[in-house]
Design an enzyme around this catalytic site. Structure first.
Site, PDB file in Angstrom:
ATOM      1  N   ALA A  32      31.358   2.920 -37.658  1.00 36.22           N
ATOM      2  CA  ALA A  32      30.262   4.599 -38.336  1.00 36.22           C
ATOM      3  C   ALA A  32      31.467   5.023 -38.353  1.00 36.22           C
ATOM      4  O   ALA A  32      31.054   6.302 -38.108  1.00 36.22           O
ATOM      5  CB  ALA A  32      29.633   4.740 -37.247  1.00 36.22           C
ATOM      6  N   LEU A  33      32.664   4.748 -39.452  1.00 33.95           N
ATOM      7  CA  LEU A  33      33.179   6.164 -39.656  1.00 33.95           C
ATOM      8  C   LEU A  33      33.002   7.832 -39.729  1.00 33.95           C
ATOM      9  O   LEU A  33      32.586   7.708 -40.821  1.00 33.95           O
ATOM     10  CB  LEU A  33      34.367   5.547 -40.115  1.00 33.95           C
ATOM     11  CG  LEU A  33      35.023   4.535 -39.122  1.00 33.95           C
ATOM     12  CD1 LEU A  33      35.868   3.787 -40.673  1.00 33.95           C
ATOM     13  CD2 LEU A  33      35.632   3.939 -38.404  1.00 33.95           C
ATOM     14  N   HIS A  34      33.792   8.187 -39.388  1.00 34.70           N
ATOM     15  CA  HIS A  34      33.749  10.095 -39.289  1.00 34.70           C
ATOM     16  C   HIS A  34      35.156  10.669 -39.416  1.00 34.70           C
ATOM     17  O   HIS A  34      36.068  10.146 -39.462  1.00 34.70           O
ATOM     18  CB  HIS A  34      33.103  10.522 -38.627  1.00 34.70           C
ATOM     19  CG  HIS A  34      33.731  11.004 -37.245  1.00 34.70           C
ATOM     20  ND1 HIS A  34      34.219  10.819 -36.506  1.00 34.70           N
ATOM     21  CD2 HIS A  34      32.645  10.387 -36.175  1.00 34.70           C
ATOM     22  CE1 HIS A  34      34.452  10.508 -35.295  1.00 34.70           C
ATOM     23  NE2 HIS A  34      33.614  10.158 -35.117  1.00 34.70           N
ATOM     24  N   HIS A  37      37.363   9.579 -37.047  1.00 31.26           N
ATOM     25  CA  HIS A  37      38.211   8.678 -36.531  1.00 31.26           C
ATOM     26  C   HIS A  37      39.455   8.880 -38.331  1.00 31.26           C
ATOM     27  O   HIS A  37      40.305   8.191 -37.842  1.00 31.26           O
ATOM     28  CB  HIS A  37      37.585   7.099 -37.365  1.00 31.26           C
ATOM     29  CG  HIS A  37      36.264   7.095 -36.752  1.00 31.26           C
ATOM     30  ND1 HIS A  37      35.214   7.670 -36.594  1.00 31.26           N
ATOM     31  CD2 HIS A  37      36.605   6.624 -35.146  1.00 31.26           C
ATOM     32  CE1 HIS A  37      34.446   7.200 -35.442  1.00 31.26           C
ATOM     33  NE2 HIS A  37      35.609   6.363 -35.165  1.00 31.26           N
ATOM     34  N   GLY A 147      41.368   9.149 -30.009  1.00 27.26           N
ATOM     35  CA  GLY A 147      40.525  10.597 -29.943  1.00 27.26           C
ATOM     36  C   GLY A 147      40.647  10.805 -28.670  1.00 27.26           C
ATOM     37  O   GLY A 147      40.212  10.577 -27.933  1.00 27.26           O
ATOM     38  N   GLN A 148      40.885  12.505 -28.580  1.00 24.13           N
ATOM     39  CA  GLN A 148      41.095  13.072 -27.705  1.00 24.13           C
ATOM     40  C   GLN A 148      39.238  13.220 -26.599  1.00 24.13           C
ATOM     41  O   GLN A 148      39.460  13.556 -25.413  1.00 24.13           O
ATOM     42  CB  GLN A 148      41.824  14.355 -27.084  1.00 24.13           C
ATOM     43  CG  GLN A 148      41.588  15.197 -25.932  1.00 24.13           C
ATOM     44  CD  GLN A 148      42.493  16.462 -26.209  1.00 24.13           C
ATOM     45  OE1 GLN A 148      42.163  17.046 -27.214  1.00 24.13           O
ATOM     46  NE2 GLN A 148      43.334  17.074 -24.927  1.00 24.13           N
ATOM     47  N   GLN A 153      38.520   7.978 -21.790  1.00 22.50           N
ATOM     48  CA  GLN A 153      38.548   6.586 -21.962  1.00 22.50           C
ATOM     49  C   GLN A 153      40.016   6.291 -22.488  1.00 22.50           C
ATOM     50  O   GLN A 153      41.230   6.061 -21.657  1.00 22.50           O
ATOM     51  CB  GLN A 153      37.978   6.275 -23.178  1.00 22.50           C
ATOM     52  CG  GLN A 153      38.359   5.168 -24.058  1.00 22.50           C
ATOM     53  CD  GLN A 153      37.388   4.295 -25.621  1.00 22.50           C
ATOM     54  OE1 GLN A 153      36.827   4.470 -24.992  1.00 22.50           O
ATOM     55  NE2 GLN A 153      38.164   5.089 -26.062  1.00 22.50           N
ATOM     56  N   SER A 185      31.026  12.768 -33.684  1.00 23.77           N
ATOM     57  CA  SER A 185      31.045  11.363 -32.912  1.00 23.77           C
ATOM     58  C   SER A 185      30.012  10.216 -34.107  1.00 23.77           C
ATOM     59  O   SER A 185      28.973  10.807 -35.133  1.00 23.77           O
ATOM     60  CB  SER A 185      30.144  11.446 -31.897  1.00 23.77           C
ATOM     61  OG  SER A 185      29.380  10.710 -31.156  1.00 23.77           O
TER      62      SER A 185
END
Length: 282
Positions: A32-34, A37, A147-148, A153, A185
């Site tokens: 589900a890339l945005h 990403h 990603g920050q 995580q 997200s």
């Protein structure tokens, strides 16, 4: 761009690149890339000879089965985006490839996993630790890009790499935001237009808190105001809004410009759970 489904397919390709001294960058994703990403992908392409993007919706890191069932799966669209970015390989395994048998190993990340996300999503970071370890072992990258936005995580993965002596470098890329400030997200696609507008409460709370802290307002006063703001919004439910050390995730009751700190937030907007954070002192 080549699509790979198994570790057995990847191994001879990896060996060929190893013999050519190619540096391999890995961007682990759940699809589900945005644009966020794609920023990771671009960073990998700058820092590596070839880039591998993994797409795997990992069932073991979902403590909510409904959340797992609703997680968007958009492989065809993802592959188009990655091809346009010049990605070299996409590793998109089936569940049985990653988990041929149920995993009995359990990670304990200590205090790192008992607060914030760990407190509200029990078992989540064990699932993250297992799948990231498997991806590192299968792909054997020289660098991995995260990603920050998923700040805790990142802390968990830093601990994983350090304690298990993974021979790779972690690169953390700043949170990518929509023009209005909403953190990008994959879950944003589940928000309807009204919910998307209300989701700005997370970013606005972070911005307001940061401004207030640097103006000298007490953290407890700021925190109480944010809690009150969420309580009067029927579409929103706040889980946490905390000032923490971004490495240990120890909570702070006061802000100091001489101490590392970030603000972390998690909230439901409708039935969609969102997280965000803002660094104050790094």
């Amino acid at each position: 761009m080549k699509l790979i489904r198994t570790g057995a397919e990847w191994n001879p390709l990896w060996l060929n690149h190893l013999q050519k001294n190619h540096q391999i960058g890995l961007v682990p994703t759940m699809g589900a890339l945005h644009e966020g990403h794609l920023q990771l992908v671009r960073k990998s392409k700058q820092r590596s000879d070839l880039t591998v993007v993994s797409i795997f919706v990992n069932p073991t890191q979902f403590n909510n089965s409904e959340d797992f069932a609703k997680y968007p799966v958009t492989l065809e669209d993802d592959l188009e985006k990655l091809s346009s970015e010049g990605v070299d390989y996409v590793f998109a395994p089936e569940v049985r490839e990653i988990y041929p048998t149920p995993t009995k190993l359990r990670f304990d990340f200590g205090d790192l996993e008992r607060v914030l996300e760990g407190k509200f999503r029990p078992g989540h970071f064990n699932g993250v630790g297992v799948v990231v370890s498997k991806l590192f072992h299968i792909i054997k990258p020289h660098r991995a890009f995260f990603g920050q936005k998923d700040l805790q995580q990142v802390g968990i993965i830093r601990r994983l790499v350090s304690d298990l002596s993974f021979d790779l470098e972690l690169e953390i890329v700043p949170t990518h935001r929509e023009p209005n400030g909403l953190a990008m997200s994959s879950r944003n696609v589940r928000l309807n237009p009204v919910e998307r507008e209300k989701a700005l409460m997370l970013f606005k709370s972070l911005e307001s808190a940061k401004s207030g802290l640097f103006q000298g307002k007490p953290w407890t006063e700021i925190q109480k105001q944010v809690v009150a703001d969420f309580e009067v919004e029927p579409l929103a439910k706040l889980e946490y809004f905390d000032l923490v050390n971004p490495e240990t995730f120890e909570a702070h009751s006061e802000f100091s410009k001489n101490r590392k700190s970030s603000i972390c937030i998690a909230a439901y907007i409708g039935d969609v759970r969102l997280i965000d954070n803002m660094p104050l002192v790094s």
